[in-house]
Structure formats: C-alpha cells, structure tokens
Design a protein around this motif. Structure first.
Motif, PDB file in Angstrom:
ATOM      1  N   SER A   1      31.307  45.482   5.509  1.00  0.00           N
ATOM      2  CA  SER A   1      29.942  45.011   5.204  1.00  0.00           C
ATOM      3  C   SER A   1      30.045  43.607   4.435  1.00  0.00           C
ATOM      4  O   SER A   1      29.146  43.091   4.385  1.00  0.00           O
ATOM      5  CB  SER A   1      29.130  45.903   4.681  1.00  0.00           C
ATOM      6  OG  SER A   1      29.817  46.043   3.267  1.00  0.00           O
ATOM      7  N   PHE A   2      31.188  43.376   4.644  1.00  0.00           N
ATOM      8  CA  PHE A   2      31.387  41.932   3.914  1.00  0.00           C
ATOM      9  C   PHE A   2      32.377  40.766   5.023  1.00  0.00           C
ATOM     10  O   PHE A   2      32.777  41.177   5.829  1.00  0.00           O
ATOM     11  CB  PHE A   2      32.270  42.007   2.635  1.00  0.00           C
ATOM     12  CG  PHE A   2      31.636  42.778   1.557  1.00  0.00           C
ATOM     13  CD1 PHE A   2      30.768  42.059   0.712  1.00  0.00           C
ATOM     14  CD2 PHE A   2      31.710  44.147   1.430  1.00  0.00           C
ATOM     15  CE1 PHE A   2      30.311  43.008  -0.561  1.00  0.00           C
ATOM     16  CE2 PHE A   2      31.353  44.823   0.517  1.00  0.00           C
ATOM     17  CZ  PHE A   2      30.513  44.087  -0.461  1.00  0.00           C
ATOM     18  N   ASP A   3      31.882  39.551   4.769  1.00  0.00           N
ATOM     19  CA  ASP A   3      32.417  38.667   5.578  1.00  0.00           C
ATOM     20  C   ASP A   3      33.677  38.116   4.939  1.00  0.00           C
ATOM     21  O   ASP A   3      33.802  37.723   3.639  1.00  0.00           O
ATOM     22  CB  ASP A   3      31.265  37.650   5.618  1.00  0.00           C
ATOM     23  CG  ASP A   3      31.687  36.333   6.560  1.00  0.00           C
ATOM     24  OD1 ASP A   3      32.695  36.642   7.297  1.00  0.00           O
ATOM     25  OD2 ASP A   3      30.901  35.366   6.662  1.00  0.00           O
ATOM     26  N   ARG A   4      34.679  38.014   5.707  1.00  0.00           N
ATOM     27  CA  ARG A   4      36.149  37.647   5.118  1.00  0.00           C
ATOM     28  C   ARG A   4      36.429  36.247   5.953  1.00  0.00           C
ATOM     29  O   ARG A   4      37.502  35.766   5.850  1.00  0.00           O
ATOM     30  CB  ARG A   4      37.258  38.837   5.736  1.00  0.00           C
ATOM     31  CG  ARG A   4      37.131  39.661   4.635  1.00  0.00           C
ATOM     32  CD  ARG A   4      38.396  40.828   4.873  1.00  0.00           C
ATOM     33  NE  ARG A   4      38.219  41.338   6.033  1.00  0.00           N
ATOM     34  CZ  ARG A   4      37.575  42.343   6.220  1.00  0.00           C
ATOM     35  NH1 ARG A   4      36.901  43.025   5.237  1.00  0.00           N
ATOM     36  NH2 ARG A   4      37.332  43.040   7.476  1.00  0.00           N
TER      37      ARG A   4
ATOM     38  N   ARG B   1      26.365  39.212  -4.321  1.00  0.00           N
ATOM     39  CA  ARG B   1      27.084  40.351  -3.741  1.00  0.00           C
ATOM     40  C   ARG B   1      28.291  39.840  -3.229  1.00  0.00           C
ATOM     41  O   ARG B   1      28.196  38.831  -2.388  1.00  0.00           O
ATOM     42  CB  ARG B   1      25.989  41.152  -2.613  1.00  0.00           C
ATOM     43  CG  ARG B   1      26.829  42.287  -2.128  1.00  0.00           C
ATOM     44  CD  ARG B   1      25.951  43.011  -1.175  1.00  0.00           C
ATOM     45  NE  ARG B   1      26.462  44.198  -0.655  1.00  0.00           N
ATOM     46  CZ  ARG B   1      26.986  44.386   0.671  1.00  0.00           C
ATOM     47  NH1 ARG B   1      27.334  43.342   1.234  1.00  0.00           N
ATOM     48  NH2 ARG B   1      27.451  45.507   0.698  1.00  0.00           N
ATOM     49  N   GLY B   2      29.437  40.417  -3.397  1.00  0.00           N
ATOM     50  CA  GLY B   2      30.592  39.967  -2.739  1.00  0.00           C
ATOM     51  C   GLY B   2      31.904  40.923  -3.127  1.00  0.00           C
ATOM     52  O   GLY B   2      31.480  42.024  -3.830  1.00  0.00           O
TER      53      GLY B   2
ATOM     54  N   ASN C   1      27.850  37.485  -0.019  1.00  0.00           N
ATOM     55  CA  ASN C   1      28.719  38.244   0.846  1.00  0.00           C
ATOM     56  C   ASN C   1      29.902  38.222   1.343  1.00  0.00           C
ATOM     57  O   ASN C   1      30.492  38.564   2.336  1.00  0.00           O
ATOM     58  CB  ASN C   1      27.646  38.831   2.094  1.00  0.00           C
ATOM     59  CG  ASN C   1      27.539  40.074   2.588  1.00  0.00           C
ATOM     60  OD1 ASN C   1      27.641  41.079   1.651  1.00  0.00           O
ATOM     61  ND2 ASN C   1      27.729  40.340   3.762  1.00  0.00           N
TER      62      ASN C   1
ATOM     63  N   GLN D   1      34.146  38.307   0.993  1.00  0.00           N
ATOM     64  CA  GLN D   1      35.356  39.252   0.449  1.00  0.00           C
ATOM     65  C   GLN D   1      36.185  38.170   0.454  1.00  0.00           C
ATOM     66  O   GLN D   1      36.756  37.685   1.194  1.00  0.00           O
ATOM     67  CB  GLN D   1      35.693  40.440   1.345  1.00  0.00           C
ATOM     68  CG  GLN D   1      36.848  41.004   0.845  1.00  0.00           C
ATOM     69  CD  GLN D   1      37.714  41.976   1.956  1.00  0.00           C
ATOM     70  OE1 GLN D   1      36.800  42.638   2.684  1.00  0.00           O
ATOM     71  NE2 GLN D   1      38.779  42.345   1.373  1.00  0.00           N
TER      72      GLN D   1
END
Lengths: 408, 253
Positions: free
Chosen positions: A29-32, A186-187, A155, A157
């Motif tokens: 659910s996180f953006d890398r 959030r992250g 958001n 990671q």
C-alpha cells in the motif's frame, strides 16, 4: 562473496516473510518509486525553508555543518548532499560506491541476512540509496559526521542501506537523524545498517528519530566488532510515530571488544514501539552494556534485551527502566544467556511511576509538585553515556532537552 | 517561631503522636530524644508536611501562619527545611543541580561544598550510592543552600565516622548560628550577638554527640508518641544514659 543473483533469489523468496516481532506492515500500500530531488551544493543547503531546517536540527542535522565533520543528506529516494570535511573519512552514497569501489561489495549484506523478512527483502529489491561512511586506518575524528534520511513525499516507502566501516585503530562518530517533513503523515522507512568496527577502532553511532504519526519504521542493523574495538550505539525517539520495530544486534567477535547500547524512548498515544538490543559476546574479555529508558504517555512499548555470553571472562549488564506517566503499556523483556563457565552477566529491570517519595523530597526543597515531577523525569532520561566526545554529548543533551517538554 | 498545639497525628490509620505541645523561639535549638519507634521522625515529617502524616487534631503555626495543612513546598517557602536520615536517590539529577534547586538560583556549589569536603560528589546523582556519612554531608550542603529559618535534623550523626563528626557538628552549629560568639574589640557584646540569632533547630539524636558541638537550648523526650519531659538537654541525656528512657521520664513527671 558478493553474488547479486544469489542475493536476489533469497530476497524474492522472503518478499512475503513477516518479521518475528512488530505489527505487519502492508508494504504494497506504499509507493516505492523514485522521487527526483536536485542535488544541493553546500551553500544551497542552507537556503532550505526554515521550518524544514528546524525539523532537521531536531534530528541532529545542522545544515550549516557547524561542528560537523561531514554530511550525508537524503531526501525521499535521492541524495541531495554528501561530502566529508575530515581527512581520512569517506562519505559516499551507497549506490555510487557500489559502482565505483569493489571493496564496498565486501560489506554489502554481509551482516544482515537479506532474507530475514519482507523488509530486508524489499530493501534489496527496491533500494533507493543510503550512505557509506568509512574511517581510514588510524584516522581520528572528534566532530561527528551527520547523516539525515528525510521523507517529504506522502505515502513513500523509503528503502535505505548504510555501511559504516571504522578501519583499524580509527575513531569515528556519527549522528544520524531520521525525520519527516512537517506536512507528511503516512509512510514507511526501511533502513539496513551494517557496522564494521575493526581492530582497536572506536565507533559511536547516535540515531535520533523524529517521525510522523502514521509512519511505520523497520530498521535492521547488525554490527561486528573486532579485537579491542568499541561500538557505542545510542538511540533517541521521543516523537509520535505509528510503529517502530527494531532489534539491533552486535557480534563481539574479537578479544576485549566492547558494545554499549543506550536508548531513550518516549511513547505517545497510538505509538507502538518494539525496541530491542542484542549483543553476542563471543570472545574473552568482551564487555557489553544495554541501558534502556522508556516513558509511556499512553504508548505500547516493548523493550527487549538479549545478552549472549559465549566465552569466559566476559561481562555484560542490561538495565531496563520504564516510567508509566500517562497510561499505556511498558513490557520489559530482559534475557540473559550464559553458554560457558566464567561469564558475568546481570540485568535490572523496573517499570513504575514517578516515586512519590522522590517528589516529596524535592518539594521539601521548595519546588512545586509539577516542577519536582519534571525534574525527576528529566533525570530519568539523562543517561550517562560513556566514551562520547563532548560536542556529541552536548548534542544528545540538547536533543533530549528539546523533546523534554513533550515528554512531561 | 514554631508553635505546635495539642497535635495528634495518624499514619496509615495508626495514631503515632498525641497531645504534642512544642514551641521553638527564634534563635533556639531543641534536641529530641526517644527510643526507636517513639515517633521522633514522624514529628519532623509532620512539621515538614509529608502528606501521609495526617493531622487529626491540633495546630502547627510557623511565623504566625497556620501551616497545619499546607503542602511541603509552601512550608519550604516559609522557611522550613529538613536534613533527612535516609533520603531517596534521584537518578540523573546531579547534586550540583540539586544545590541550585535548594538555593532557588544558580550558585557556586563548589565553593559551598568545599567546607563540607564534598566537591567530589557534586557531579554524582543525588544520594546515588552515598554512604551514611556522605548522605549527611549532602543533606547539610542542601540545607546550607536552602538556608531555612527552621531546620529539622533527623539523626545527623548516624552513620558518620569519628573523623567527620566534627565536620558535621560544626556545620550544624554554623548554619543554626550556634557558634561561639565572636570576640575581639569590634565585636558586639555576647548578649547582643546571642539575642540577634534567628535560626531555629530541632535535632533528633540517639548518641548525643551533637551536643558536643551545638549548644542546644532545650531537650525533650518523646516516648510512645507523647512528649514526656522538657529540660536541660545535657541533663536529660545523662539521665537517659544512666536510667534508660522509661525511668528518666518517670523521674521528671
């Protein structure tokens, strides 16, 4: 052996492996993906917004570089500044160092197993960057190198891998801050750190965390200390965060090697902090000390301490103290493991509230109940850390002072 | 002036002190004798204002203010201070910082500590690992910095070796203004020097050593929570030594 294929194979196998401790974070659910940021020259770095500078300062990064031997500054996925002022100390981004120098590969994923859990696996498969800090043999620095891993993008990671090498007879001090920008909520931060303290070297590593309320943090760090080496690992976390789980581990592999872990944690409501410390004493004359101080203002704090004595004439002590100020849970789990005769290992653990007897004593010297309580709490947090240069000692005191008001 | 009238004190539901009447005038120092468990420390803690000592009856007045139910810090602000027998350790608080707290300002703790031979302890946590004698010197140092008008001493000699006894004794005499009056041409007459003294003291002693250093004005015996007799401190101490507390109290009633 540096075998990328093998590392990748292992990482892929572990990509869904949950960690032994801590809440499971849904990394999908996180953006890398990479976030480009422009590299800043030394004078440009001072012109970043005041509010941001303040956040950085709270985590030990002084943009002016005053009293620092060098700087590594990473924002989201990109290195925005990196240099060393000290002769004999190298500071490099890890991705660049891996391309340029073969020796770096000797250290990469040598201590932390890439397949330990999904976080280590992810840090390998989607590595952003990180730093290599190396003190050349015999070099001594008093001013610490500062490193900051900053998250600005919601958001994200952030995957970081750090290698810290103190070569034979060197002395190296690092102050590293992890922080999020003021708007950020959030992250995830995944940080792999591998420490190599060679024969007779001294390394102090001070980490200050200033996260955001919805941040999940999964550092994975392992150190290896050779004969006569000293490794001091300090950790300060006094700001709200969703969850931190870490269990830094040190292997004292040479005779008379020493490791000291000090942590000061203040947990706010909604925070889940699972902070451990593990030291293996594998040779004669090794010394280890773990000191943990935690305050809960409504957080769930787990303090794990694990000392493993595998050789005679070792001495190890674990001290774990918790104060419940405004509710929450402090769960203290000290563990001692002696494998041979002649080990000397001990622990003391206490969880409680501020003692009324101490408050009364101070009040009878003329201060109010609130002043007395805050004096005691401040004292509780001021851990005597041995073996630090004065500027760094003062830096840590300031960090605790700044956060002090929040704690009480 | 400290005035205690018809005081009755309870701790955890048990009456510890009753019918206590006591008056300490400015410049006077009283000595409190009594066997273990007779309530001496309780009396000091009640005067200082420890909340677990509940006053059921009677009144404590200090400098004209009724302090019977005043909190600890208000009593300290009015000028009451105490030297404890077994004070708690305050981890992480340096003795040097404690001296500043007592003095309510930044002071030269080193200078203050010199006369008590206590400079080496200033950077140690308050009472952490202190021996009995070190605790006493630390307490006296704090009291010196606080400089209250009424000083309560709970067994200042206990745990103190012979060598340090003189140091403790003369320090207490100094802060209570009980030193021998100054002589010489320009000195005021002895009577005037004595009448200008304002400090008040209440000292608990078992051994009586403190009497060798502090010329106390009055002695009292506390037995089973009751102040049993009042008189010349030396005489009372001698009587206790020869006949014991019970007999001594009998002979004076």
């Amino acid at each position: 052996m540096y075998d990328l294929k093998e590392l990748e194979r292992k990482a892929r196998q572990a990509i869904d492996r949950k960690a032994t401790f801590g809440d499971d974070v849904d990394l999908d659910s996180f953006d890398r993906s990479f976030v480009p940021h422009t590299y800043l020259a030394e004078e440009e770095i001072c012109s970043i917004p005041q509010e941001e500078q303040q956040r950085l300062l709270m985590s030990g990064l002084d943009v002016t570089g005053t009293g620092r031997g060098g700087t590594y500054f990473q924002k989201d996925t990109s290195v925005v500044h990196c240099h060393s002022n000290e002769e004999g100390i190298e500071v490099m981004p890890v991705t660049e160092a891996l391309k340029k120098h073969d020796w770096v590969k000797e250290y990469f994923w040598k201590l932390v197993p890439v397949d330990q859990d999904k976080y280590t696996a992810s840090a390998f498969l989607d590595l952003h960057d990180g730093y290599v800090i190396r003190a050349l043999p015999g070099s001594k620095s008093i001013y610490p190198i500062q490193a900051c891993l900053y998250i600005d993008k919601e958001n994200l990671q952030q995957n970081v891998h750090n290698l810290i090498i103190a070569e034979e007879g060197s002395e190296l001090h690092i102050i590293t801050g992890c922080a999020t920008s003021p708007h950020m909520k959030r992250g995830v931060h995944v940080g792999i750190s591998e420490f190599f303290v060679k024969k007779g070297a001294r390394l102090s590593f001070t980490m200050i965390h200033n996260w955001a309320e919805e941040m999940s943090v999964r550092p994975r760090s392992v150190a290896r200390v050779e004969e006569g080496g000293v490794f001091i690992n300090n950790y300060i976390c006094m700001k709200p965060v969703r969850s931190i789980q870490m269990y830094p581990t040190t292997h004292l592999v040479g005779d008379d090697a020493t490791a000291m872990f000090y942590s000061v944690i203040v947990g706010t409501p909604g925070s889940h902090l699972d902070i451990g410390g593990r030291i293996y004493l594998k040779n004669r004359g090794c010394r280890a000390e773990i000191v943990q101080r935690s305050i809960s203002n409504g957080a769930h704090i787990i303090n794990r301490g694990h000392l493993i004595g595998e050789a005679p004439d070792i001495k190890a002590h674990l001290e774990c103290k918790g104060l419940l100020l405004k509710g929450g849970i402090i769960d203290s789990i000290p563990q001692l493991e002696g494998h041979v005769e002649g080990v000397d290992m001990s622990h003391e653990a206490a969880v409680g509230k501020v003692a009324q007897e101490e408050i009364n004593y101070l009040m009878s010297r003329g201060i109010t109940e609130e002043e007395a309580t805050s004096t005691i709490v401040r004292g509780f947090l001021s851990v005597d850390i041995k073996g630090l240069p004065v500027p760094l000692r003062e830096e840590i005191d300031r960090a605790i002072d700044r956060s002090d008001k929040d704690a009480i | 002036m400290l005035i205690i009238e018809d005081l009755q004190v309870e701790l955890a539901g048990r009456i510890l002190l009753k019918d206590i009447d006591l008056e300490i005038r400015p410049g006077d120092t009283h000595v409190l004798f009594g066997p273990n468990g007779s309530g001496k420390t309780s009396l000091l803690m009640t005067i200082m204002g420890y909340p677990q000592y509940i006053v059921k009856k009677g009144r404590i007045t200090f400098k004209g203010t009724d302090i019977t139910h005043a909190p600890l810090n208000e009593r300290a602000a009015l000028g009451i201070g105490m030297s404890y027998q077994r004070p708690p350790t305050i981890n992480g608080l340096k003795t040097r910082q404690m001296i500043d707290i007592c003095a309510k300002r930044k002071v030269d703790a080193g200078e203050m500590a010199r006369s008590l031979n206590f400079e080496d302890f200033l950077d140690r946590d308050v009472n952490a690992g202190f021996s009995g004698g070190e605790i006493k010197r630390s307490e006296l140092l704090q009291l010196t910095a606080q400089n209250p008008d009424l000083m309560l001493f709970d067994e200042p000699e206990s745990g103190v070796d012979i060598e340090n006894m003189a140091l403790i004794g003369t320090t207490i005499a100094r802060i209570l203004e009980k030193e021998t009056p100054k002589g010489g041409k320009n000195a005021k007459p002895f009577v005037q020097q004595r009448s200008e003294r304002t400090k008040m003291g209440l000292i608990i002693t078992h051994t009586g050593y403190i009497l060798d250093y502090v010329p106390a004005d009055k002695g009292q015996v506390l037995l089973n929570g009751v102040l049993a007799c009042t008189g010349n401190p030396r005489e009372i101490f001698q009587c206790i030594g020869q006949l014991g507390y019970e007999e001594c109290v009998k002979c004076t009633i």
